[in-house]
Scaffold this motif. Structure first.
Motif, PDB file in Angstrom:
ATOM      1  N   ILE A 107      -9.664  23.928  11.368  1.00  0.00           N
ATOM      2  CA  ILE A 107      -8.556  22.983  11.506  1.00  0.00           C
ATOM      3  C   ILE A 107      -8.392  22.628  12.977  1.00  0.00           C
ATOM      4  O   ILE A 107      -8.072  23.492  13.797  1.00  0.00           O
ATOM      5  CB  ILE A 107      -7.244  23.580  10.959  1.00  0.00           C
ATOM      6  N   SER A 108      -8.602  21.372  13.298  1.00  0.00           N
ATOM      7  CA  SER A 108      -8.541  20.939  14.692  1.00  0.00           C
ATOM      8  C   SER A 108      -7.361  20.031  15.001  1.00  0.00           C
ATOM      9  O   SER A 108      -7.111  19.715  16.173  1.00  0.00           O
ATOM     10  CB  SER A 108      -9.842  20.228  15.073  1.00  0.00           C
ATOM     11  N   SER A 109      -6.628  19.587  13.970  1.00  0.00           N
ATOM     12  CA  SER A 109      -5.492  18.698  14.221  1.00  0.00           C
ATOM     13  C   SER A 109      -4.433  18.869  13.145  1.00  0.00           C
ATOM     14  O   SER A 109      -4.702  19.329  12.032  1.00  0.00           O
ATOM     15  CB  SER A 109      -5.949  17.237  14.248  1.00  0.00           C
ATOM     16  N   GLY A 110      -3.212  18.482  13.498  1.00  0.00           N
ATOM     17  CA  GLY A 110      -2.113  18.555  12.540  1.00  0.00           C
ATOM     18  C   GLY A 110      -2.310  17.605  11.381  1.00  0.00           C
ATOM     19  O   GLY A 110      -1.930  17.909  10.246  1.00  0.00           O
ATOM     20  N   LYS A 111      -2.915  16.459  11.644  1.00  0.00           N
ATOM     21  CA  LYS A 111      -3.164  15.498  10.574  1.00  0.00           C
ATOM     22  C   LYS A 111      -4.144  16.067   9.566  1.00  0.00           C
ATOM     23  O   LYS A 111      -3.961  15.913   8.347  1.00  0.00           O
ATOM     24  CB  LYS A 111      -3.704  14.189  11.151  1.00  0.00           C
ATOM     25  N   GLN A 112      -5.175  16.732  10.050  1.00  0.00           N
ATOM     26  CA  GLN A 112      -6.164  17.347   9.162  1.00  0.00           C
ATOM     27  C   GLN A 112      -5.502  18.391   8.280  1.00  0.00           C
ATOM     28  O   GLN A 112      -5.726  18.427   7.063  1.00  0.00           O
ATOM     29  CB  GLN A 112      -7.273  17.985   9.984  1.00  0.00           C
ATOM     30  N   LEU A 113      -4.664  19.248   8.867  1.00  0.00           N
ATOM     31  CA  LEU A 113      -3.964  20.266   8.089  1.00  0.00           C
ATOM     32  C   LEU A 113      -3.013  19.611   7.094  1.00  0.00           C
ATOM     33  O   LEU A 113      -2.931  20.022   5.925  1.00  0.00           O
ATOM     34  CB  LEU A 113      -3.186  21.193   9.022  1.00  0.00           C
ATOM     35  N   GLY A 114      -2.299  18.574   7.541  1.00  0.00           N
ATOM     36  CA  GLY A 114      -1.365  17.886   6.651  1.00  0.00           C
ATOM     37  C   GLY A 114      -2.068  17.283   5.450  1.00  0.00           C
ATOM     38  O   GLY A 114      -1.561  17.370   4.320  1.00  0.00           O
ATOM     39  N   ARG A 115      -3.229  16.695   5.661  1.00  0.00           N
ATOM     40  CA  ARG A 115      -3.983  16.092   4.556  1.00  0.00           C
ATOM     41  C   ARG A 115      -4.439  17.159   3.568  1.00  0.00           C
ATOM     42  O   ARG A 115      -4.464  16.933   2.354  1.00  0.00           O
ATOM     43  CB  ARG A 115      -5.182  15.314   5.107  1.00  0.00           C
ATOM     44  N   PHE A 116      -4.813  18.324   4.089  1.00  0.00           N
ATOM     45  CA  PHE A 116      -5.186  19.424   3.209  1.00  0.00           C
ATOM     46  C   PHE A 116      -3.998  19.814   2.329  1.00  0.00           C
ATOM     47  O   PHE A 116      -4.132  19.984   1.116  1.00  0.00           O
ATOM     48  CB  PHE A 116      -5.638  20.642   4.026  1.00  0.00           C
ATOM     49  N   VAL A 117      -2.848  19.970   2.945  1.00  0.00           N
ATOM     50  CA  VAL A 117      -1.646  20.377   2.209  1.00  0.00           C
ATOM     51  C   VAL A 117      -1.293  19.342   1.151  1.00  0.00           C
ATOM     52  O   VAL A 117      -0.937  19.679   0.013  1.00  0.00           O
ATOM     53  CB  VAL A 117      -0.464  20.589   3.177  1.00  0.00           C
ATOM     54  N   GLU A 118      -1.389  18.075   1.491  1.00  0.00           N
ATOM     55  CA  GLU A 118      -1.031  17.000   0.572  1.00  0.00           C
ATOM     56  C   GLU A 118      -1.962  16.928  -0.637  1.00  0.00           C
ATOM     57  O   GLU A 118      -1.564  16.482  -1.712  1.00  0.00           O
ATOM     58  CB  GLU A 118      -1.066  15.656   1.320  1.00  0.00           C
ATOM     59  N   SER A 119      -3.192  17.388  -0.467  1.00  0.00           N
ATOM     60  CA  SER A 119      -4.193  17.269  -1.540  1.00  0.00           C
ATOM     61  C   SER A 119      -4.152  18.424  -2.533  1.00  0.00           C
ATOM     62  O   SER A 119      -4.840  18.373  -3.555  1.00  0.00           O
ATOM     63  CB  SER A 119      -5.592  17.174  -0.934  1.00  0.00           C
ATOM     64  N   ALA A 120      -3.370  19.456  -2.235  1.00  0.00           N
ATOM     65  CA  ALA A 120      -3.401  20.663  -3.058  1.00  0.00           C
ATOM     66  C   ALA A 120      -2.121  20.860  -3.859  1.00  0.00           C
ATOM     67  O   ALA A 120      -1.048  20.405  -3.479  1.00  0.00           O
ATOM     68  CB  ALA A 120      -3.645  21.888  -2.177  1.00  0.00           C
ATOM     69  N   SER A 121      -2.261  21.562  -4.990  1.00  0.00           N
ATOM     70  CA  SER A 121      -1.112  21.912  -5.816  1.00  0.00           C
ATOM     71  C   SER A 121      -0.577  23.292  -5.476  1.00  0.00           C
ATOM     72  O   SER A 121       0.544  23.633  -5.809  1.00  0.00           O
ATOM     73  CB  SER A 121      -1.504  21.900  -7.304  1.00  0.00           C
ATOM     74  N   ALA A 122      -1.396  24.098  -4.841  1.00  0.00           N
ATOM     75  CA  ALA A 122      -1.001  25.447  -4.457  1.00  0.00           C
ATOM     76  C   ALA A 122      -1.761  25.817  -3.187  1.00  0.00           C
ATOM     77  O   ALA A 122      -2.777  25.209  -2.860  1.00  0.00           O
ATOM     78  CB  ALA A 122      -1.306  26.449  -5.574  1.00  0.00           C
ATOM     79  N   SER A 123      -1.252  26.795  -2.468  1.00  0.00           N
ATOM     80  CA  SER A 123      -1.903  27.194  -1.229  1.00  0.00           C
ATOM     81  C   SER A 123      -1.805  28.701  -1.029  1.00  0.00           C
ATOM     82  O   SER A 123      -0.870  29.340  -1.519  1.00  0.00           O
ATOM     83  CB  SER A 123      -1.292  26.466  -0.025  1.00  0.00           C
ATOM     84  N   MET A 124      -2.790  29.243  -0.319  1.00  0.00           N
ATOM     85  CA  MET A 124      -2.817  30.668  -0.003  1.00  0.00           C
ATOM     86  C   MET A 124      -3.160  30.819   1.469  1.00  0.00           C
ATOM     87  O   MET A 124      -4.183  30.299   1.929  1.00  0.00           O
ATOM     88  CB  MET A 124      -3.841  31.407  -0.861  1.00  0.00           C
ATOM     89  N   PHE A 125      -2.297  31.497   2.216  1.00  0.00           N
ATOM     90  CA  PHE A 125      -2.497  31.712   3.649  1.00  0.00           C
ATOM     91  C   PHE A 125      -2.748  33.200   3.895  1.00  0.00           C
ATOM     92  O   PHE A 125      -1.948  34.039   3.482  1.00  0.00           O
ATOM     93  CB  PHE A 125      -1.278  31.264   4.442  1.00  0.00           C
ATOM     94  N   THR A 126      -3.858  33.531   4.549  1.00  0.00           N
ATOM     95  CA  THR A 126      -4.188  34.924   4.838  1.00  0.00           C
ATOM     96  C   THR A 126      -4.716  35.035   6.272  1.00  0.00           C
ATOM     97  O   THR A 126      -4.908  34.022   6.951  1.00  0.00           O
ATOM     98  CB  THR A 126      -5.247  35.474   3.867  1.00  0.00           C
ATOM     99  N   GLU A 127      -4.927  36.283   6.726  1.00  0.00           N
ATOM    100  CA  GLU A 127      -5.452  36.511   8.069  1.00  0.00           C
ATOM    101  C   GLU A 127      -6.703  37.376   7.985  1.00  0.00           C
ATOM    102  O   GLU A 127      -6.746  38.323   7.211  1.00  0.00           O
ATOM    103  CB  GLU A 127      -4.429  37.218   8.959  1.00  0.00           C
ATOM    104  N   ALA A 128      -7.687  37.041   8.791  1.00  0.00           N
ATOM    105  CA  ALA A 128      -8.904  37.851   8.907  1.00  0.00           C
ATOM    106  C   ALA A 128      -8.895  38.617  10.215  1.00  0.00           C
ATOM    107  O   ALA A 128      -9.917  39.160  10.634  1.00  0.00           O
ATOM    108  CB  ALA A 128     -10.139  36.962   8.824  1.00  0.00           C
ATOM    109  N   VAL A 129      -7.744  38.670  10.860  1.00  0.00           N
ATOM    110  CA  VAL A 129      -7.586  39.356  12.135  1.00  0.00           C
ATOM    111  C   VAL A 129      -6.190  39.959  12.163  1.00  0.00           C
ATOM    112  O   VAL A 129      -5.255  39.415  11.567  1.00  0.00           O
ATOM    113  CB  VAL A 129      -7.771  38.374  13.316  1.00  0.00           C
ATOM    114  N   GLU A 130      -6.061  41.101  12.817  1.00  0.00           N
ATOM    115  CA  GLU A 130      -4.750  41.718  12.961  1.00  0.00           C
ATOM    116  C   GLU A 130      -3.966  40.919  14.001  1.00  0.00           C
ATOM    117  O   GLU A 130      -4.292  40.936  15.194  1.00  0.00           O
ATOM    118  CB  GLU A 130      -4.872  43.174  13.393  1.00  0.00           C
TER     119      GLU A 130
END
Length: 230
Positions: A107-130
């Motif tokens: 993810i390199s921009s807020g618009k890119q992230l926003g478009r991802f969010v708009e295209s999905a019905s559900a989302s999952m946020f996780t971390e691969a780093v402490e």
């Protein structure tokens, strides 16, 4: 009849296996061989020899572990249980049966992230780093914002969406300063409509936070879905 299945072997890493690990650790950090040598306190030629699969001393292996910030400095000197080719094949088959691999995008921009969010019905946020402060707080704020936006994104005008993208830009920049990069992928799926046989085609968004420089190109997610998705 005796079983022909071989047992796993408990042994030290071979020089060739060490070479693969050292090169992998180095490339994940985007270091050159010269940079690794300087950090480890070794000569460049020593690092080259290790990555060529030539024998390395105990001290050299410890120096490399320290350079990679591995807590156990003897991690490259210890004996490990090495699975057989048959066991590896079985584990790979099990993994592919239970997991689905998705192509990820940084993810390199807020618009890119926003478009991802708009295209999905559900989302999952996780971390691969402490994550530590302030990165964990920023990521939690971004996660909440994305979930709230997803619930009503269709109600936003084009102008209002630009304001959301700007907010996302700000949080992504804060994460970048904390050494965090986000990778996202969308899984195509269908959502069953409650009370009928109808289904709606939508996606599931997966977002994973990585330490910058350690991002991966593919995300492995569970094949089984819950919550009405098929």
């Amino acid at each position: 009849m005796a079983s022909t299945q071989q047992s796993a072997i408990h042994r030290n890493l071979t020089p060739q296996e060490l070479a693969v690990l050292v090169k992998l650790y180095r490339e994940l950090r985007k270091w050159s061989q010269e940079q690794l040598a300087e950090i480890a306190g070794l000569s460049t030629r020593t690092v080259q020899r290790v990555e060529e699969g030539l024998p390395a001393s105990t001290d050299t292996r410890r120096a490399l572990a320290r350079a990679f910030d591995i807590e156990d400095i003897d991690v490259f000197n210890k004996a490990y249980t090495i699975p057989t080719a048959e066991q590896i094949a079985e584990e790979k088959a099990r993994f592919e049966k239970e997991r689905l691999t998705l192509k990820g995008q940084c993810i390199s921009s807020g618009k890119q992230l926003g478009r991802f969010v708009e295209s999905a019905s559900a989302s999952m946020f996780t971390e691969a780093v402490e994550m530590v402060s302030p990165a964990d707080e920023i990521y939690a704020r971004l996660t909440d914002y994305c979930c709230e936006y997803a619930d009503c994104a269709e109600l936003y005008s084009s102008t209002d969406r630009l304001a959301v993208y700007e907010d996302f830009d700000g949080m992504l920049e804060e994460l970048k300063k904390s050494g965090i990069t986000l990778v996202a992928a969308v899984r195509d799926s269908e959502l069953k409509v409650r009370g009928s046989d109808a289904v709606v085609g939508r996606g599931i968004l997966y977002v994973v936070a990585f330490q910058s420089g350690t991002e991966i190109e593919e995300l492995a997610v569970p094949r089984a879905l819950q919550g009405g998705f098929i």
